[in-house]
Write a protein that holds these residues in place. Sequence first.
Motif, mmCIF file in Angstrom:
data_model
loop_
_atom_site.group_PDB
_atom_site.id
_atom_site.type_symbol
_atom_site.label_atom_id
_atom_site.label_comp_id
_atom_site.label_asym_id
_atom_site.label_seq_id
_atom_site.Cartn_x
_atom_site.Cartn_y
_atom_site.Cartn_z
ATOM 1 N N ASP A 1 10.970 17.687 0.588
ATOM 2 C CA ASP A 1 10.708 17.158 1.916
ATOM 3 C C ASP A 1 9.261 16.763 2.189
ATOM 4 N N VAL A 2 8.507 16.374 1.171
ATOM 5 C CA VAL A 2 7.188 15.777 1.384
ATOM 6 C C VAL A 2 7.247 14.364 0.822
ATOM 7 N N ARG A 3 6.874 13.397 1.616
ATOM 8 C CA ARG A 3 6.948 11.996 1.175
ATOM 9 C C ARG A 3 5.577 11.534 0.688
ATOM 10 N N ILE A 4 5.602 10.770 -0.405
ATOM 11 C CA ILE A 4 4.391 10.131 -0.926
ATOM 12 C C ILE A 4 4.465 8.672 -0.526
ATOM 13 N N LEU A 5 3.579 8.242 0.356
ATOM 14 C CA LEU A 5 3.614 6.877 0.872
ATOM 15 C C LEU A 5 2.940 5.924 -0.115
ATOM 16 N N ALA A 6 3.564 4.758 -0.296
ATOM 17 C CA ALA A 6 3.043 3.750 -1.242
ATOM 18 C C ALA A 6 2.813 4.377 -2.618
ATOM 19 N N ARG A 7 3.754 5.195 -3.033
ATOM 20 C CA ARG A 7 3.585 5.960 -4.279
ATOM 21 C C ARG A 7 3.279 5.070 -5.471
ATOM 22 N N ASP A 8 3.990 3.955 -5.587
ATOM 23 C CA ASP A 8 3.881 3.115 -6.781
ATOM 24 C C ASP A 8 3.003 1.880 -6.589
ATOM 25 N N SER A 9 2.460 1.698 -5.391
ATOM 26 C CA SER A 9 1.709 0.465 -5.126
ATOM 27 C C SER A 9 0.262 0.713 -4.741
ATOM 28 N N ALA A 10 -0.137 1.986 -4.615
ATOM 29 C CA ALA A 10 -1.444 2.283 -4.028
ATOM 30 C C ALA A 10 -2.579 2.229 -5.038
ATOM 31 N N ALA A 11 -3.770 1.975 -4.521
ATOM 32 C CA ALA A 11 -4.989 2.028 -5.317
ATOM 33 C C ALA A 11 -5.198 3.454 -5.826
ATOM 34 N N PRO A 12 -5.866 3.609 -6.966
ATOM 35 C CA PRO A 12 -5.978 4.929 -7.580
ATOM 36 C C PRO A 12 -6.767 5.948 -6.769
ATOM 37 N N VAL B 1 2.143 17.729 -8.358
ATOM 38 C CA VAL B 1 2.238 18.968 -7.589
ATOM 39 C C VAL B 1 3.107 18.755 -6.352
ATOM 40 N N VAL B 2 2.882 17.649 -5.662
ATOM 41 C CA VAL B 2 3.642 17.347 -4.444
ATOM 42 C C VAL B 2 5.127 17.261 -4.753
ATOM 43 N N GLU B 3 5.465 16.672 -5.883
ATOM 44 C CA GLU B 3 6.875 16.456 -6.226
ATOM 45 C C GLU B 3 7.623 17.749 -6.556
ATOM 46 N N ARG B 4 6.901 18.850 -6.659
ATOM 47 C CA ARG B 4 7.575 20.134 -6.879
ATOM 48 C C ARG B 4 8.241 20.655 -5.603
ATOM 49 N N ASN C 1 4.493 11.505 12.387
ATOM 50 C CA ASN C 1 3.298 12.157 12.917
ATOM 51 C C ASN C 1 2.633 13.095 11.920
ATOM 52 N N GLY C 2 3.226 13.238 10.749
ATOM 53 C CA GLY C 2 2.724 14.213 9.782
ATOM 54 C C GLY C 2 2.006 13.621 8.601
ATOM 55 N N VAL C 3 1.324 12.495 8.796
ATOM 56 C CA VAL C 3 0.672 11.782 7.691
ATOM 57 C C VAL C 3 -0.776 12.252 7.503
ATOM 58 N N ILE C 4 -1.145 12.495 6.260
ATOM 59 C CA ILE C 4 -2.546 12.734 5.925
ATOM 60 C C ILE C 4 -2.943 11.795 4.785
ATOM 61 N N ARG C 5 -4.246 11.535 4.692
ATOM 62 C CA ARG C 5 -4.768 10.673 3.624
ATOM 63 C C ARG C 5 -5.830 11.423 2.837
ATOM 64 N N ILE C 6 -5.678 11.419 1.535
ATOM 65 C CA ILE C 6 -6.655 11.992 0.599
ATOM 66 C C ILE C 6 -7.294 10.821 -0.129
ATOM 67 N N ASN D 1 -6.160 0.369 4.176
ATOM 68 C CA ASN D 1 -7.035 1.517 4.424
ATOM 69 C C ASN D 1 -6.293 2.810 4.716
ATOM 70 N N GLU D 2 -5.016 2.740 5.088
ATOM 71 C CA GLU D 2 -4.274 3.955 5.437
ATOM 72 C C GLU D 2 -3.439 4.501 4.290
ATOM 73 N N ILE D 3 -2.737 3.636 3.585
ATOM 74 C CA ILE D 3 -1.844 4.108 2.527
ATOM 75 C C ILE D 3 -2.252 3.628 1.140
#
Length: 377
Positions: A277-288, A271-274, A342-347, A149-151
């Motif tokens: 210093d911003v990390r994409i959590l579970a980039r390759d394993s997450a649900a769409p 866009v994020v990858e441009r 402490n800087g995690v957000i979920r979209i 539910n988080e990542i």
Amino acid sequence: MIYLDNSATTLPDDSVLASFTEVNRRFFANPASLHLAGKEAELLLERSREQIKSILGMPEGEVIFTSGGTEANNLAVIGFAHAYRSRGNHIITTSIEHPAVLRSMEYLETQGFEVDYLQVDAQGVISIEELKSKLRQETILVSIMHVNNEIGAIQPIAECARMIKGQSRAVFHSDAVQSFGKLPVMLTGDGPDALTISAHKIHGLKGSGILAMRKGMIPQAINFGGGQEKELRSGTVSVADAAALAKAMRLHVANQEREDFRAWRNRIISVVERYEDVRILARDSAAPHILSLAFPKIKGEVAVNYFQENGITVSTSSACSSKNTKVSHVIEAIGVPEKYKNGVIRISFGKNNSEQHVSELERVFTGFMELLGRGKQ
């Protein structure tokens, strides 16, 4: 306001609300009553149950209506553990389960059960080999969520099912609250023995959910009263909630595996990858439908507030823990570096989102990065 917090809850579908209202008007009687009105309510309740069984591909299985995902998880974990205690006292779960499962496991440990917690890699995925090594003859229950539910990390449920059924007699339960209607999940073939589903994650109503089980998989009751729901969940059953849930499931399963969710997620990732210093959590394993980002040396609330001021609703981590000042157990489990914790957000996307919403999200994210003074790579 553009709503992008659909993993926390979803806007109820108009047709689901209409079904709920109509059933409450026409079939308001207690389905346990012996009079005609009660019998009519019971008939609709059982029709809703059969519809849900059909959707899940298990016409011979069992469906128990609950107050939501938490109660269904509690019934599965505590109920199955006690029901099969004569076989053993060993249980397996993961380190990143929803608190409804983890707190239930902690309770069982006080009751003399032994619980093994599978670790996850940096993508939030368990190791099948570790699962294999933990299975024992006395393992009676394995509970592994389908989508975190988080990542958004997706666990290899089919592989888990084959391993568990090939190596043990354990019941395999999966919390499918975040996956049902987005990814295929059934109780047939290489599926789990029991599933948890919550209505309000699929444009249904809060306070409604189910524990669905294969035929013959019966937990022990954890609440007591009038013996409703085959004596597994006492309390007057809400026929309107059952009918509304069946309606929401029918509508949602028809739209599962939406390719636009995946395309939108990939657009935002590009866009994020441009930026540095911003990390994409579970980039390759997450649900769409879920994208989790971590910013360094700021609190996630800073990003949430900026997005909200610019017309977009997102969340920090999960709604269940967003008001807790401690770092999420999921973020700890996947080894997020200290400066990002402490800087995690979920979209999280839902059926009411559009290409226009994603374009606006791109614009607001870019504005936030400029505000932080982060340069492009």
